[in-house]
Write a protein that holds these residues in place. Structure first.
Motif, PDB file in Angstrom:
ATOM      1  N   MET A   1      11.261 -67.047   7.839  1.00 30.65           N
ATOM      2  CA  MET A   1      10.348 -65.891   7.895  1.00 30.65           C
ATOM      3  C   MET A   1      10.025 -65.568   9.354  1.00 30.65           C
ATOM      4  O   MET A   1       9.658 -66.452  10.129  1.00 30.65           O
ATOM      5  N   PRO A   2      10.164 -64.284   9.782  1.00 35.16           N
ATOM      6  CA  PRO A   2       9.860 -63.914  11.165  1.00 35.16           C
ATOM      7  C   PRO A   2       8.398 -64.191  11.515  1.00 35.16           C
ATOM      8  O   PRO A   2       7.521 -64.107  10.654  1.00 35.16           O
ATOM      9  N   CYS A   3       8.158 -64.491  12.777  1.00 38.75           N
ATOM     10  CA  CYS A   3       6.783 -64.719  13.242  1.00 38.75           C
ATOM     11  C   CYS A   3       5.994 -63.412  13.227  1.00 38.75           C
ATOM     12  O   CYS A   3       4.837 -63.370  12.817  1.00 38.75           O
ATOM     13  N   ILE A   4       6.632 -62.339  13.699  1.00 39.28           N
ATOM     14  CA  ILE A   4       6.016 -61.005  13.678  1.00 39.28           C
ATOM     15  C   ILE A   4       6.947 -60.078  12.914  1.00 39.28           C
ATOM     16  O   ILE A   4       8.141 -59.989  13.214  1.00 39.28           O
ATOM     17  N   GLU A   5       6.411 -59.401  11.915  1.00 39.47           N
ATOM     18  CA  GLU A   5       7.221 -58.488  11.109  1.00 39.47           C
ATOM     19  C   GLU A   5       6.464 -57.174  10.950  1.00 39.47           C
ATOM     20  O   GLU A   5       5.342 -57.144  10.432  1.00 39.47           O
ATOM     21  N   VAL A   6       7.079 -56.100  11.422  1.00 40.85           N
ATOM     22  CA  VAL A   6       6.460 -54.773  11.400  1.00 40.85           C
ATOM     23  C   VAL A   6       7.381 -53.835  10.634  1.00 40.85           C
ATOM     24  O   VAL A   6       8.584 -53.780  10.909  1.00 40.85           O
ATOM     25  N   ALA A   7       6.840 -53.091   9.680  1.00 40.35           N
ATOM     26  CA  ALA A   7       7.642 -52.183   8.862  1.00 40.35           C
ATOM     27  C   ALA A   7       6.962 -50.823   8.747  1.00 40.35           C
ATOM     28  O   ALA A   7       5.870 -50.718   8.169  1.00 40.35           O
ATOM     29  N   ASP A   8       7.604 -49.811   9.330  1.00 44.92           N
ATOM     30  CA  ASP A   8       7.141 -48.419   9.228  1.00 44.92           C
ATOM     31  C   ASP A   8       5.658 -48.281   9.571  1.00 44.92           C
ATOM     32  O   ASP A   8       4.897 -47.592   8.891  1.00 44.92           O
ATOM     33  N   LEU A   9       5.255 -48.928  10.652  1.00 42.00           N
ATOM     34  CA  LEU A   9       3.847 -48.930  11.057  1.00 42.00           C
ATOM     35  C   LEU A   9       3.500 -47.598  11.722  1.00 42.00           C
ATOM     36  O   LEU A   9       4.196 -47.147  12.638  1.00 42.00           O
ATOM     37  N   ARG A  10       2.418 -47.006  11.270  1.00 40.37           N
ATOM     38  CA  ARG A  10       1.998 -45.696  11.785  1.00 40.37           C
ATOM     39  C   ARG A  10       0.505 -45.693  12.097  1.00 40.37           C
ATOM     40  O   ARG A  10      -0.289 -46.284  11.378  1.00 40.37           O
ATOM     41  N   LYS A  11       0.161 -44.984  13.170  1.00 43.34           N
ATOM     42  CA  LYS A  11      -1.251 -44.781  13.508  1.00 43.34           C
ATOM     43  C   LYS A  11      -1.427 -43.358  13.999  1.00 43.34           C
ATOM     44  O   LYS A  11      -0.838 -42.945  14.998  1.00 43.34           O
ATOM     45  N   THR A  12      -2.246 -42.598  13.267  1.00 41.13           N
ATOM     46  CA  THR A  12      -2.520 -41.208  13.618  1.00 41.13           C
ATOM     47  C   THR A  12      -4.019 -41.034  13.843  1.00 41.13           C
ATOM     48  O   THR A  12      -4.839 -41.477  13.031  1.00 41.13           O
ATOM     49  N   TYR A  13      -4.355 -40.428  14.966  1.00 38.83           N
ATOM     50  CA  TYR A  13      -5.758 -40.139  15.272  1.00 38.83           C
ATOM     51  C   TYR A  13      -6.043 -38.658  15.028  1.00 38.83           C
ATOM     52  O   TYR A  13      -5.164 -37.796  15.184  1.00 38.83           O
ATOM     53  N   ARG A  14      -7.279 -38.358  14.639  1.00 34.18           N
ATOM     54  CA  ARG A  14      -7.729 -36.970  14.524  1.00 34.18           C
ATOM     55  C   ARG A  14      -8.567 -36.647  15.753  1.00 34.18           C
ATOM     56  O   ARG A  14      -9.595 -37.269  16.005  1.00 34.18           O
ATOM     57  N   GLY A  41       4.560 -43.816  15.332  1.00 35.06           N
ATOM     58  CA  GLY A  41       5.153 -42.938  14.334  1.00 35.06           C
ATOM     59  C   GLY A  41       6.172 -43.560  13.414  1.00 35.06           C
ATOM     60  O   GLY A  41       7.183 -42.937  13.101  1.00 35.06           O
ATOM     61  N   GLY A  42       5.975 -44.804  13.003  1.00 34.74           N
ATOM     62  CA  GLY A  42       6.921 -45.419  12.083  1.00 34.74           C
ATOM     63  C   GLY A  42       7.740 -46.508  12.739  1.00 34.74           C
ATOM     64  O   GLY A  42       8.970 -46.520  12.644  1.00 34.74           O
ATOM     65  N   VAL A  43       7.077 -47.431  13.430  1.00 31.66           N
ATOM     66  CA  VAL A  43       7.749 -48.506  14.171  1.00 31.66           C
ATOM     67  C   VAL A  43       8.103 -49.651  13.228  1.00 31.66           C
ATOM     68  O   VAL A  43       7.286 -50.055  12.400  1.00 31.66           O
ATOM     69  N   SER A  44       9.308 -50.166  13.380  1.00 34.82           N
ATOM     70  CA  SER A  44       9.756 -51.322  12.596  1.00 34.82           C
ATOM     71  C   SER A  44      10.528 -52.280  13.496  1.00 34.82           C
ATOM     72  O   SER A  44      11.420 -51.854  14.235  1.00 34.82           O
ATOM     73  N   PHE A  45      10.167 -53.548  13.458  1.00 34.44           N
ATOM     74  CA  PHE A  45      10.916 -54.584  14.174  1.00 34.44           C
ATOM     75  C   PHE A  45      10.468 -55.944  13.682  1.00 34.44           C
ATOM     76  O   PHE A  45       9.437 -56.089  13.032  1.00 34.44           O
ATOM     77  N   GLN A  46      11.262 -56.949  14.015  1.00 36.78           N
ATOM     78  CA  GLN A  46      10.945 -58.332  13.677  1.00 36.78           C
ATOM     79  C   GLN A  46      11.131 -59.198  14.918  1.00 36.78           C
ATOM     80  O   GLN A  46      12.038 -58.969  15.711  1.00 36.78           O
ATOM     81  N   ILE A  47      10.256 -60.194  15.071  1.00 33.11           N
ATOM     82  CA  ILE A  47      10.354 -61.140  16.179  1.00 33.11           C
ATOM     83  C   ILE A  47      10.295 -62.546  15.612  1.00 33.11           C
ATOM     84  O   ILE A  47       9.371 -62.883  14.864  1.00 33.11           O
ATOM     85  N   GLY A  79       1.886 -48.170   6.637  1.00 31.05           N
ATOM     86  CA  GLY A  79       2.841 -49.180   7.052  1.00 31.05           C
ATOM     87  C   GLY A  79       2.265 -50.583   6.914  1.00 31.05           C
ATOM     88  O   GLY A  79       1.090 -50.768   6.565  1.00 31.05           O
ATOM     89  N   THR A  80       3.107 -51.577   7.192  1.00 30.31           N
ATOM     90  CA  THR A  80       2.699 -52.971   7.054  1.00 30.31           C
ATOM     91  C   THR A  80       3.066 -53.767   8.295  1.00 30.31           C
ATOM     92  O   THR A  80       3.986 -53.407   9.040  1.00 30.31           O
ATOM     93  N   VAL A 229      12.393 -50.894  22.661  1.00 29.81           N
ATOM     94  CA  VAL A 229      12.006 -49.725  23.439  1.00 29.81           C
ATOM     95  C   VAL A 229      11.538 -48.629  22.491  1.00 29.81           C
ATOM     96  O   VAL A 229      12.233 -48.306  21.521  1.00 29.81           O
ATOM     97  N   ILE A 230      10.347 -48.106  22.757  1.00 30.85           N
ATOM     98  CA  ILE A 230       9.833 -47.018  21.920  1.00 30.85           C
ATOM     99  C   ILE A 230       9.564 -45.788  22.772  1.00 30.85           C
ATOM    100  O   ILE A 230       9.271 -45.878  23.966  1.00 30.85           O
ATOM    101  N   ASN A 231       9.693 -44.646  22.151  1.00 33.36           N
ATOM    102  CA  ASN A 231       9.383 -43.376  22.804  1.00 33.36           C
ATOM    103  C   ASN A 231       8.799 -42.439  21.753  1.00 33.36           C
ATOM    104  O   ASN A 231       9.353 -42.306  20.655  1.00 33.36           O
ATOM    105  N   LYS A 232       7.660 -41.848  22.066  1.00 31.48           N
ATOM    106  CA  LYS A 232       6.958 -40.953  21.131  1.00 31.48           C
ATOM    107  C   LYS A 232       6.710 -41.639  19.797  1.00 31.48           C
ATOM    108  O   LYS A 232       6.831 -41.039  18.734  1.00 31.48           O
ATOM    109  N   GLY A 233       6.361 -42.930  19.870  1.00 33.11           N
ATOM    110  CA  GLY A 233       5.991 -43.673  18.682  1.00 33.11           C
ATOM    111  C   GLY A 233       7.133 -44.190  17.847  1.00 33.11           C
ATOM    112  O   GLY A 233       6.916 -44.797  16.803  1.00 33.11           O
ATOM    113  N   LEU A 234       8.389 -43.990  18.290  1.00 30.39           N
ATOM    114  CA  LEU A 234       9.554 -44.418  17.518  1.00 30.39           C
ATOM    115  C   LEU A 234      10.403 -45.406  18.312  1.00 30.39           C
ATOM    116  O   LEU A 234      10.511 -45.299  19.539  1.00 30.39           O
ATOM    117  N   VAL A 235      11.022 -46.346  17.626  1.00 27.15           N
ATOM    118  CA  VAL A 235      11.909 -47.305  18.277  1.00 27.15           C
ATOM    119  C   VAL A 235      13.239 -46.624  18.585  1.00 27.15           C
ATOM    120  O   VAL A 235      13.889 -46.071  17.693  1.00 27.15           O
TER     121      VAL A 235
END
Length: 337
Positions: A1-14, A41-47, A79-80, A229-235
């Motif tokens: 099991m990865p130590c860090i697991e990110v799937a389609d993580l999103r954060k939007t501010y108003r 905007g939907g970041v996914s990666f595993q470490i 996202g998770t 590497v991410i740009n504009k919230g995307l990997v």
């Protein structure tokens, strides 16, 4: 099991959009308009456990927001993510004792007190045994060459000394995951090197998992083999650091040393980057290296030739400029899919 697991993580501010004028201000008290700002905007990666990974991107790309999500400081829009099997924003005490977040532009030490007083506060917060605390403090202050400064008020320390104290505070409770946000920002070359050497040694000795953001490519090259590497919230890239050069750099550097005077007409082979004495640095298309070398050697008396990759910081900078995006939109689009 990865130590860090990110799937389609999103954060939007108003963000409140305020109109000009007194009437608009009064109207805004009763009816407000908001614009959405997509920080992540939907970041996914595993470490994997024990990895030291660079987390790169321009200002506003979502790096710090992602670290705040992973540390549980803010909640995602969707996202998770799990770190060490925990959902960060649940803020479980069992999780908070297993990670540390160090932000180069934020202080966790009391400004007017000696660092040793803040360290003792951390001892109580994390319930560190007295003997273990003394051993850890002695070890960390020795490694970072800060023993003689722990009794000095934090406000009297230099920026580099304060950052080393911040690292000591972050590592006193022996975290398994270390999140570093610009740890060497504003530091002089000597302090940067001390921090780099310490992190490299400590991570190798303890096997902790490190996620590092930095605009100093020397930090990244010295410490990390992999980069997200991410740009504009995307990997846009997730893989070995050297692949960034292969994937996004369309040029290489030819260093030509001439036997006599530097001849004219070299600009027809590529862009002349620098001329020092008998040496010329020529930026050329990486797909035409053999052709260009053959042409140069046929026409000029060259004593030595060296083929180099372009500096990583230049490639990263170009990757996020509008000119680079417009020059190779299909490549960036493919990288995000």
């Amino acid at each position: 099991m990865p130590c860090i697991e990110v799937a389609d993580l999103r954060k939007t501010y108003r963000v409140y959009k305020k109109a000009e004028g007194l009437f608009a201000s009064v109207k805004g008290l009763f009816s407000r308009k908001y614009d959405p700002v997509h920080a992540v905007g939907g970041v996914s990666f595993q470490i994997e456990s024990g990895e030291m990974v660079a987390f790169l991107g321009p200002n506003g790309a979502g790096k710090t927001t992602t670290l705040k999500l992973l540390s549980g400081l803010i909640h995602p829009t969707s996202g998770t993510a799990t770190v060490l099997g925990h959902v960060p924003w649940k803020r479980e005490n069992a999780y908070r004792r297993r990670f540390s977040l160090v932000m180069g532009q934020k202080n966790q030490l009391w400004w007017d007190l000696p660092a040793q007083e803040s360290f003792r506060l951390h001892k109580e917060i994390y319930r560190i045994d007295g003997a273990r605390f003394d051993r850890r403090l002695d070890e960390l202050t020795e490694l970072l060459d800060m023993k003689e400064f722990v009794g000095q008020p934090v406000r009297e320390l230099s920026l580099g000394q304060r950052m080393r104290m911040e690292l000591i505070a972050a590592l006193l409770h022996s975290p398994e995951v270390l999140l570093l946000d610009e740890p060497t920002i504003g530091l002089d070359v000597v302090s940067q090197r001390k921090v780099q050497e310490f992190l490299k040694y400590y991570q190798a000795e303890r096997g902790i998992t490190v996620l590092l953001t930095s605009h100093y490519m020397k930090d990244v090259e010295a410490l990390c083999r992999r980069a997200v590497v991410i740009n504009k919230g995307l990997v846009v890239h997730d893989g070995p650091l050297e692949e960034i050069l292969d994937r996004f750099s369309r040029h290489k550097i030819l260093v030509l040393t001439f036997a006599g005077e530097i001849p004219g007409g070299l600009d027809r082979f590529g862009r002349v980057v620098e001329t020092i004495g008998p040496k010329v640095k020529l930026e050329v298309d990486r797909g035409r290296i053999r052709e260009i070398l053959s042409g140069v050697l046929e026409q000029f008396a060259v004593e030595d030739v060296v083929v180099q990759e372009r500096p990583l910081e230049e490639v990263i900078a170009e990757l996020f400029t509008s000119e680079d995006e417009s020059a190779a939109p299909s490549e960036l689009a493919a990288a995000t899919t």
